[in-house]
Each structure stands twice: as structure tokens, then as C-alpha cells.
Design a protein around this motif. Structure first.
Motif, PDB file in Angstrom:
ATOM      1  N   ARG A  60       0.895  -1.297  -0.076  1.00  0.00           N
ATOM      2  CA  ARG A  60       0.223   0.168   0.129  1.00  0.00           C
ATOM      3  C   ARG A  60       0.917   1.226  -0.148  1.00  0.00           C
ATOM      4  O   ARG A  60       0.516   2.202  -0.833  1.00  0.00           O
ATOM      5  N   CYS A  61       1.830   1.429   0.955  1.00  0.00           N
ATOM      6  CA  CYS A  61       2.755   2.640   0.856  1.00  0.00           C
ATOM      7  C   CYS A  61       3.428   2.836  -0.461  1.00  0.00           C
ATOM      8  O   CYS A  61       3.617   4.070  -0.875  1.00  0.00           O
ATOM      9  N   GLY A  62       3.813   1.700  -1.177  1.00  0.00           N
ATOM     10  CA  GLY A  62       4.332   1.691  -2.376  1.00  0.00           C
ATOM     11  C   GLY A  62       3.596   2.134  -3.550  1.00  0.00           C
ATOM     12  O   GLY A  62       3.936   3.007  -4.361  1.00  0.00           O
ATOM     13  N   LYS A  63       2.380   1.773  -3.440  1.00  0.00           N
ATOM     14  CA  LYS A  63       1.507   2.401  -4.284  1.00  0.00           C
ATOM     15  C   LYS A  63       1.029   3.899  -4.319  1.00  0.00           C
ATOM     16  O   LYS A  63       1.154   4.629  -5.069  1.00  0.00           O
ATOM     17  N   GLU A  64       0.917   4.368  -2.930  1.00  0.00           N
ATOM     18  CA  GLU A  64       0.551   5.732  -2.703  1.00  0.00           C
ATOM     19  C   GLU A  64       1.801   6.513  -3.060  1.00  0.00           C
ATOM     20  O   GLU A  64       1.647   7.710  -3.538  1.00  0.00           O
ATOM     21  N   ILE A  65       3.002   5.929  -2.618  1.00  0.00           N
ATOM     22  CA  ILE A  65       4.391   6.923  -2.890  1.00  0.00           C
ATOM     23  C   ILE A  65       4.470   6.904  -4.383  1.00  0.00           C
ATOM     24  O   ILE A  65       4.903   7.941  -4.684  1.00  0.00           O
ATOM     25  N   GLY A  66       4.088   5.997  -5.063  1.00  0.00           N
ATOM     26  CA  GLY A  66       4.311   5.835  -6.600  1.00  0.00           C
ATOM     27  C   GLY A  66       3.460   6.831  -7.247  1.00  0.00           C
ATOM     28  O   GLY A  66       4.010   7.604  -8.102  1.00  0.00           O
ATOM     29  N   LEU A  86      12.409   5.988  -2.621  1.00  0.00           N
ATOM     30  CA  LEU A  86      11.750   5.524  -1.460  1.00  0.00           C
ATOM     31  C   LEU A  86      10.912   4.166  -1.821  1.00  0.00           C
ATOM     32  O   LEU A  86      10.692   2.990  -1.361  1.00  0.00           O
ATOM     33  N   ASN A  87      10.358   4.511  -3.071  1.00  0.00           N
ATOM     34  CA  ASN A  87       9.435   3.324  -3.607  1.00  0.00           C
ATOM     35  C   ASN A  87      10.225   2.223  -4.041  1.00  0.00           C
ATOM     36  O   ASN A  87       9.665   1.022  -3.799  1.00  0.00           O
ATOM     37  N   THR A  88      11.413   2.129  -4.407  1.00  0.00           N
ATOM     38  CA  THR A  88      12.225   1.253  -4.749  1.00  0.00           C
ATOM     39  C   THR A  88      12.646   0.276  -3.567  1.00  0.00           C
ATOM     40  O   THR A  88      12.598  -0.855  -3.486  1.00  0.00           O
ATOM     41  N   VAL A  89      12.860   1.241  -2.438  1.00  0.00           N
ATOM     42  CA  VAL A  89      13.412   0.352  -1.094  1.00  0.00           C
ATOM     43  C   VAL A  89      12.144  -0.213  -0.611  1.00  0.00           C
ATOM     44  O   VAL A  89      12.268  -1.406  -0.082  1.00  0.00           O
ATOM     45  N   ILE A  90      10.971   0.338  -0.632  1.00  0.00           N
ATOM     46  CA  ILE A  90       9.787  -0.253  -0.158  1.00  0.00           C
ATOM     47  C   ILE A  90       9.638  -1.449  -0.984  1.00  0.00           C
ATOM     48  O   ILE A  90       8.953  -2.490  -0.449  1.00  0.00           O
ATOM     49  N   GLY A  91       9.494  -1.447  -2.371  1.00  0.00           N
ATOM     50  CA  GLY A  91       9.235  -2.452  -3.101  1.00  0.00           C
ATOM     51  C   GLY A  91      10.432  -3.761  -2.944  1.00  0.00           C
ATOM     52  O   GLY A  91       9.821  -4.896  -2.962  1.00  0.00           O
ATOM     53  N   ALA A  92      11.399  -3.285  -2.804  1.00  0.00           N
ATOM     54  CA  ALA A  92      12.591  -4.412  -2.232  1.00  0.00           C
ATOM     55  C   ALA A  92      12.394  -5.121  -0.962  1.00  0.00           C
ATOM     56  O   ALA A  92      12.197  -6.273  -0.630  1.00  0.00           O
ATOM     57  N   ALA A  93      11.774  -4.232   0.096  1.00  0.00           N
ATOM     58  CA  ALA A  93      11.208  -4.792   1.208  1.00  0.00           C
ATOM     59  C   ALA A  93      10.114  -5.778   1.199  1.00  0.00           C
ATOM     60  O   ALA A  93      10.209  -6.799   1.795  1.00  0.00           O
ATOM     61  N   HIS A  94       9.214  -5.394   0.052  1.00  0.00           N
ATOM     62  CA  HIS A  94       8.005  -6.125   0.102  1.00  0.00           C
ATOM     63  C   HIS A  94       8.187  -7.479  -0.717  1.00  0.00           C
ATOM     64  O   HIS A  94       7.898  -8.514   0.024  1.00  0.00           O
ATOM     65  N   ASP A  95       9.112  -7.305  -1.492  1.00  0.00           N
ATOM     66  CA  ASP A  95       9.703  -8.799  -2.300  1.00  0.00           C
ATOM     67  C   ASP A  95      10.302  -9.733  -1.444  1.00  0.00           C
ATOM     68  O   ASP A  95       9.865 -10.881  -1.268  1.00  0.00           O
ATOM     69  N   ASP A  96      11.379  -9.191  -0.440  1.00  0.00           N
ATOM     70  CA  ASP A  96      12.041  -9.800   0.653  1.00  0.00           C
ATOM     71  C   ASP A  96      10.999 -10.406   1.641  1.00  0.00           C
ATOM     72  O   ASP A  96      11.070 -11.675   2.046  1.00  0.00           O
ATOM     73  N   LEU A  97       9.974  -9.668   2.051  1.00  0.00           N
ATOM     74  CA  LEU A  97       8.947 -10.149   2.976  1.00  0.00           C
ATOM     75  C   LEU A  97       7.980 -11.376   2.441  1.00  0.00           C
ATOM     76  O   LEU A  97       7.947 -12.351   2.999  1.00  0.00           O
ATOM     77  N   VAL A  98       7.620 -11.186   1.007  1.00  0.00           N
ATOM     78  CA  VAL A  98       6.650 -12.052   0.493  1.00  0.00           C
ATOM     79  C   VAL A  98       7.593 -13.590   0.215  1.00  0.00           C
ATOM     80  O   VAL A  98       6.945 -14.478   0.508  1.00  0.00           O
ATOM     81  N   ASN A  99       8.858 -13.304  -0.141  1.00  0.00           N
ATOM     82  CA  ASN A  99       9.596 -14.506  -0.322  1.00  0.00           C
ATOM     83  C   ASN A  99      10.234 -14.848   0.812  1.00  0.00           C
ATOM     84  O   ASN A  99      11.415 -16.057   0.903  1.00  0.00           O
ATOM     85  N   GLY A 100      10.163 -14.377   2.235  1.00  0.00           N
ATOM     86  CA  GLY A 100      10.790 -15.017   3.365  1.00  0.00           C
ATOM     87  C   GLY A 100      12.128 -14.337   3.860  1.00  0.00           C
ATOM     88  O   GLY A 100      12.647 -15.103   4.549  1.00  0.00           O
TER      89      GLY A 100
END
Length: 127
Positions: A60-66, A86-100
């Protein structure tokens, strides 16, 4: 004639002021969404919230900041660039969380905080 010139000057000053206020509101919104991501990542690092909650928050944060970043690019490209980062960092954090991959979350949090500080300093929001 003088009255027309004064009216035109006032109108142009008002439109510049409105544009500047709009940009400031957009920057504050980016900072607000960034702070939300910061809090969620910090809570995850402390193991207070699950990966799924943090991943949804990052999404959600990534979508809004984008969205805000595209609006900022029309008025302030320098702030839009930081918002994109910021959006890139948030996206990377999201991907890492989703992939454990939770071992990288603290690194993302540090990068996020550095970018937040850069945006605050550049916008005067830190004052």
C-alpha cells in the motif's frame, strides 16, 4: 492600465503560491506514507508483527508513494527522484517479505530512513 497590471501580478503570485502549497502537501504525503512503511518495518524487525501484515503495508505504501511521485515529477523532479528511491526500497522490502527473506529487513529500514532524512532536509520539513 495600472489596475490591470496589479491584477495580473496578483493572479500570477496566487497561482505560484497554490502550486507551491500543492507540492508541499504532496511531499508531506510522501513523508507520511514513508513513515508508515518505517513503522511497519521497524515492528517487523522487532518481531511484533507478521510478515504478511508488513508485506501488505509495504504494498500500500509503495502504491501511494508511486502515485505521489508521478504528481511531484511535474513540479519538483528532485523530490520525485527521492520518492522514486523510497518506492524502490519499499518494493525491495515487500519482495523480501513475500519471499521469506527477513534477514534483509533491517537494511531496508536503514535505507528508508536515510531517504526520509534526505527528503525532509530538502523540503524543509525537518524544521
Amino acid at each position: 492600465m495600472k489596475l490591470l497590471i496589479v491584477a495580473l501580478l496578483l493572479a500570477s503570485m496566487t497561482s505560484c503560491s497554490d502550486g507551491q502549497q500543492q507540492t508541499e502537501r504532496q511531499i508531506r504525503s510522501v513523508l507520511s506514507w514513508s513513515a508508515t512503511a518505517d513503522m511497519a518495518l521497524d515492528a517487523r524487525v522487532r518481531m511484533l508483527v507478521p510478515n504478511s501484515f508488513t508485506a501488505l503495508t509495504m504494498e500500500r505504501c509503495g502504491k501511494e508513494i508511486g502515485s505521489l511521485s508521478t504528481k511531484l515529477s511535474a513540479s519538483r523532479r528532485d523530490f520525485a527522484t527521492v520518492a522514486d528511491q523510497l518506492n524502490t526500497v519499499i518494493g525491495a522490502a515487500h519482495d523480501d517479505l513475500v519471499n521469506g527473506r527477513t534477514d534483509t529487513i533491517s537494511q531496508h529500514l536503514e535505507a528508508l530512513r536515510n531517504l526520509e532524512a534526505k527528503l525532509k532536509t530538502g523540503s524543509g520539513a525537518a524544521q
